[in-house]
Every structure is written in C-alpha cells, then in structure tokens.
Design an enzyme around this catalytic site. Structure first.
Site, PDB file in Angstrom:
ATOM      1  N   LYS A   9       6.614   1.150 -12.902  1.00 58.73           N
ATOM      2  CA  LYS A   9       6.228   0.075 -13.819  1.00 58.73           C
ATOM      3  C   LYS A   9       6.375   0.498 -15.284  1.00 58.73           C
ATOM      4  O   LYS A   9       6.554  -0.348 -16.154  1.00 58.73           O
ATOM      5  CB  LYS A   9       4.830  -0.419 -13.502  1.00 58.73           C
ATOM      6  CG  LYS A   9       4.817  -1.120 -12.146  1.00 58.73           C
ATOM      7  CD  LYS A   9       3.549  -1.837 -11.821  1.00 58.73           C
ATOM      8  CE  LYS A   9       3.704  -2.635 -10.535  1.00 58.73           C
ATOM      9  NZ  LYS A   9       3.819  -1.776  -9.327  1.00 58.73           N
TER      10      LYS A   9
HETATM   11  C1  LIG Z   1       4.360  -2.190  -8.122  1.00 58.64           C
HETATM   12  C2  LIG Z   1       4.880  -1.163  -7.180  1.00 58.64           C
HETATM   13  C3  LIG Z   1       5.746  -1.507  -6.120  1.00 58.64           C
HETATM   14  C4  LIG Z   1       6.135  -2.930  -5.801  1.00 58.64           C
HETATM   15  O1  LIG Z   1       6.997  -3.479  -6.769  1.00 58.64           O
HETATM   16  P1  LIG Z   1       7.219  -5.055  -6.856  1.00 58.64           P
HETATM   17  O2  LIG Z   1       7.959  -5.274  -8.120  1.00 58.64           O
HETATM   18  O3  LIG Z   1       5.838  -5.665  -6.890  1.00 58.64           O
HETATM   19  O4  LIG Z   1       7.979  -5.470  -5.646  1.00 58.64           O
HETATM   20  C5  LIG Z   1       6.231  -0.480  -5.309  1.00 58.64           C
HETATM   21  N1  LIG Z   1       5.868   0.802  -5.513  1.00 58.64           N
HETATM   22  C6  LIG Z   1       5.032   1.162  -6.516  1.00 58.64           C
HETATM   23  C7  LIG Z   1       4.661   2.599  -6.666  1.00 58.64           C
HETATM   24  C8  LIG Z   1       4.513   0.210  -7.386  1.00 58.64           C
HETATM   25  O5  LIG Z   1       3.678   0.580  -8.380  1.00 58.64           O
END
Ligand SMILES: *Cc1c(COP(=O)(O)O)cnc(C)c1O
Length: 488
Positions: A126
């Site tokens: 993120k």
């Molecule tokens: C948020 C997240 C995901 C999922 O991503 P999306 O964009 O919601 O599909 C997968 N792995 C980690 C470590 C995350 O923080």
C-alpha cells in the site's frame, strides 16, 4: 483526460484528475475511471526499458493527470520513488530498483518470479500508492490554500500506510481508528510510535466493525463533514489505483527483453484494487497474458472468476485468517472491472450493483435465471483465479524457504500457491509480493519455527514510546475530539 463514473447518468459531468483526486465515490455512488484508457505504443514501451522507476511513474501518470503541469508531476514522482523511501529491500536486492524482481525458479514448467512491492516505510504494497498520494494531496491542497482531515478505520495495513504517507504534510491531519488490542504488536507499534503532531491514533474499545460504524456515522453527518473538511483515503481512490499501474509496466519490462514477449501476474487480492491496476495496464497495451487473482478463505473473487456468480459475504461468513489484509466480504474496486466487462454501460452497472445491495449479488453465468451472460467474455480480459487456505500458506512459506532461501509473508504465500496452478512455459509468471514477512511473524513462527527477519530500524519497534488515545464507541465524543484538534 476526463473521468467518468461507473454509474454515470445524464446528470453526471466528466471530471478532470485534480477534481477527483481528494474524493472517493462519485456523487452518483459509482467509481471513477478515465473516459478512455491511454494507449502505450511499442516504441514508447521500448523507450521505457531504461527508465528509473520515478521516470516511468512520471511517463505513465502524465497520461492520466493531464491537468497537472508536467514539471510538477516530474518533481512529485521524483520525490516519491526514491531508494531512501523504499529502503527495506532484502540485503541481496537494490533499493534503487524500488520494486526489485527476483527469479525464484526457471525450468521446463516456466519461470516464476517475485516482484517486491513492500520495501516502503510500512513494509506492505500500500506504500507504493499511498506515498504518492501524500505528495499529491499536499500539492493540491497548497494550490488551493485548503486543508483536509483524513478520517478512517483500519485493521492494520491501510491505516499505517496512510499515516506514514501523510505524516508532517502541510494542510493534512489524520484521525485513524483501530480496534484496541486487536492488531498485532508490530502493527500497533508501527502506527502508535508516530509522534507527528498531525497524526491522531484512536484505539476504540471494540472490534474493527465498530470502528467502521463510527466512520460511517460521522461521514453521514454531511454538515459536520463539510465544516470539518473530512476526507478518506480508502482503496477506491482513483489516484491510488493509477499509481499501482506503474509497477505492472515495471515488472513487465524487467522480466522481458523485447515487446513480443508476454508475462502473467498473480496478485494476492482482497478489495481488487491491486489487480484492477493490472487490468488497466493490460488495457493500455502492456503485454500481459493472464491476471490471476489469488484469494484466501474469503473467496468472493475466486467464486466469481470460476462461476460468474458475484456473491458478497455476510459478517458471519467473513473469516479472520492469517492473511488478514485479504479478509473481505465484498471487493470494493470490482465495479471498475464490471464496468469494462459490460461494455461501459453505466445503466447496466447501476442495475447489477443495485442487485448487490438488495439481493446480495448477481450472476453473469448466462445460465437460466441468471442476470446476464457477459461472463463468457471474462477470459478475453485475461482474468483467472485460485484460492489458498491457512494450511496452504504454511506449506508454501516452508517450500519457498527450503527451495529458495527467502521468507515470504502470508499474503504472498497465497499468491505463490495459486501462481503455481497457472505456470506456462514461455510466459514468465510474476507474483506480486504484497508484504514483508516481519509484519506477520506469528504465522512465520508457526510455519518455520523461527522469527522472520526484520529490516534494519525495525528491531525494537515495540519498545518505542507510543502516542494514542483510547475511546469508547461514542460518535459524539469522536466528533468533539476531531473538532478540538482541527480548530474548525
Ligand atoms: C491490502 C492488501 C492486499 C489486498 O489488496 P487489494 O488491493 O485490496 O486487493 C493484499 N496483501 C496485503 C499485504 C495487503 O496489505
């Protein structure tokens, strides 16, 4: 470049990038997408092979953020994608790569690669988008002389990524709710050790749903929201999605030597934000063969790509798993893909998502009694899927440790497990590494009987002084707290 809503009516006017940057949902309840996808030519793709990550980000973003002057966008991307910000690369990899690519295996079955997206300040992917968002927000707010108070709830990764992106930014405050004592010690320490005066951590005596309810209650009070300049940074924000498009191109270019080659991606998925960016890269002409959505036990997306049925889960059917950032009951960015799938017919999207609200889902399988037959076209978009369980995660973490000598986190393990089901000779398979193992050490310990390695600087994070307040699930108290600190 103008942006349209997936639920647009005649009354909805297309918007420029800067106008949708700070917002979430369109006023008609839809999600924003560009009116058409910019196309990348073969020549351009070749020229991009030698660019730094920051320059590549600039080249891609300028196709979308056409109302931001080029020089400003260049400065913003250069400031965001630095080796200093993405410094948590494994010792054998280069931070300057920003998203280093590593070959795990190359044999008759094909090539399996891992693209590290989790070298930023909070050790999860993120950061890739949120760090840019922080700089874009600060830039836009300064231009307008405005301020913004971000109010959200987190069960882990999103809240910390938002706080690390917004800390110290002019004109921005963050009020972040989290369930008291429900996050891992590492996750709490990451958030609560921030001492910046514009960051407010509020630990709520309740569960994550209580936190979300408080955010909803405050957001539904429109006059309050307006006077307090409340905004969000959730996963439907368009700028977050578009920032993620960059690393699909980057991964493609790093895994190939000429544009006749294709690659596939496997994406550990929850809200469909990450893989939606892959879909957009593919629509722009990035030579992607398959986009594989990997889910955990919360298999809403796997069910859709296997059967054509999209069925959101009730709270009791939503499991708390050892890949918690993928524990979702519905996939909030999924509507963006459905819009393309139904030929960008916003009336059709309104109908389908009305069914989601009233009947809990829709069925595009084309079978008798279903809501449509668009599902037959899904394969044209390269999508397929698979599912992984706690036992699969443990086994995969062990295998990857034994075979390649690196420790992967639980979400990435879901990805590797599912990726193996779609390997093809001649088409490299890139698994996106969405977090570093240190963040989910409890499961690493269970799988390997040893602790995950922590990047330098994180060794003693739990013993740093923490700044947070504890609050009951009291909406009025929450509002008073915000008002006191905004002075608005
Ligand atoms: C948020 C997240 C995901 C999922 O991503 P999306 O964009 O919601 O599909 C997968 N792995 C980690 C470590 C995350 O923080």
């Amino acid at each position: 470049m103008q942006y349209v809503s997936t639920r647009a009516t005649k009354a909805s006017a297309p918007q420029p990038f800067s106008s949708i940057l700070l917002g979430g949902l369109a006023p008609d309840g839809g999600l924003y997408l560009p009116a058409e996808y910019p196309q990348v030519s073969g020549e351009e793709l070749d020229a991009w092979r030698t660019l730094s990550y920051a320059s590549l980000a600039y080249e891609i973003l300028r196709k979308f953020a056409t109302d931001i002057p080029d020089a400003d966008l260049r400065a913003l991307t250069a400031k965001t994608y630095t080796a200093e910000v993405y410094r948590n690369a494994r010792a054998s990899e280069s931070s300057a790569d920003i998203t280093p690519l590593r070959v795990l295996e190359q044999n008759g079955d094909g090539t399996l690669l891992l693209q590290a997206l989790s070298n930023g300040p909070t050790l999860a992917f993120k950061d890739m988008a949120m760090q840019l968002l922080g700089n874009l927000f600060e830039y836009e707010l300064a231009k307008e002389g405005a301020e913004l108070n971000i109010f959200g709830a987190t069960s882990g990764d999103t809240g910390s990524a938002a706080e690390y992106a917004m800390r110290g930014k002019q004109g921005i405050r963050v009020f972040m709710l989290s369930p008291l004592d429900k996050m891992s010690a590492f996750q709490s320490a990451q958030m609560f050790s921030l001492q910046d005066p514009n960051i407010f951590n509020i630990a709520v005596a309740g569960v994550f749903d209580d936190c979300q309810d408080m955010v909803k209650a405050v957001s539904n009070d429109l006059p309050y929201k307006l006077t307090q300049k409340i905004g969000t940074v959730n996963s439907i924000n368009w700028a977050r999605v578009v920032a993620q498009v960059v690393y699909y191109f980057r991964g493609y270019l790093a895994a190939t030597t000429d544009n006749s080659q294709k690659v596939s991606f496997t994406v550990p998925s929850g809200n469909f934000g990450n893989i939606c960016a892959g879909h957009i890269a593919r629509m722009m002409g990035c030579p992607i063969d398959k986009l594989v959505a990997a889910t955990n036990e919360n298999d809403v997306l796997d069910e859709f790509f296997r059967t054509g049925v999209y069925r959101v889960r009730k709270p009791l059917e939503t499991y708390h798993t050892s890949s918690p950032s993928m524990d979702i009951s519905k996939a909030s960015n999924f509507e963006r893909f459905i819009y393309d799938l139904v030929g960008r017919d916003s009336g059709r999207v309104r109908d389908l998502f009305h069914k989601v609200e009233t009947a809990g889902g829709f069925d595009l399988s084309g079978k008798l009694g279903s809501d449509g037959d668009e599902w037959a076209q899904v394969s044209q978009y390269g999508f397929c899927s698979g599912k992984s369980t706690h036992q699969d995660r443990l086994a995969t973490i062990r295998d990857v440790q034994d075979d390649y000598g690196i420790t992967i986190d639980t979400h990435t393990a879901d990805g590797v497990k599912v990726a193996r089901e779609y390997m093809q000779p001649g088409v490299p398979m890139i698994v996106l590494e969405t977090a570093l193992a240190a963040k989910f050490n409890e499961t690493i310990l269970e799988a390997l009987g040893m602790d995950a390695e922590r990047p330098p600087g994180f060794e003693d994070i739990e013993s740093l002084p923490q700044k947070f307040i504890v609050m009951d699930t009291d909406v009025e108290k929450m509002k008073r707290f915000i008002t006191t600190h905004t002075g608005l």
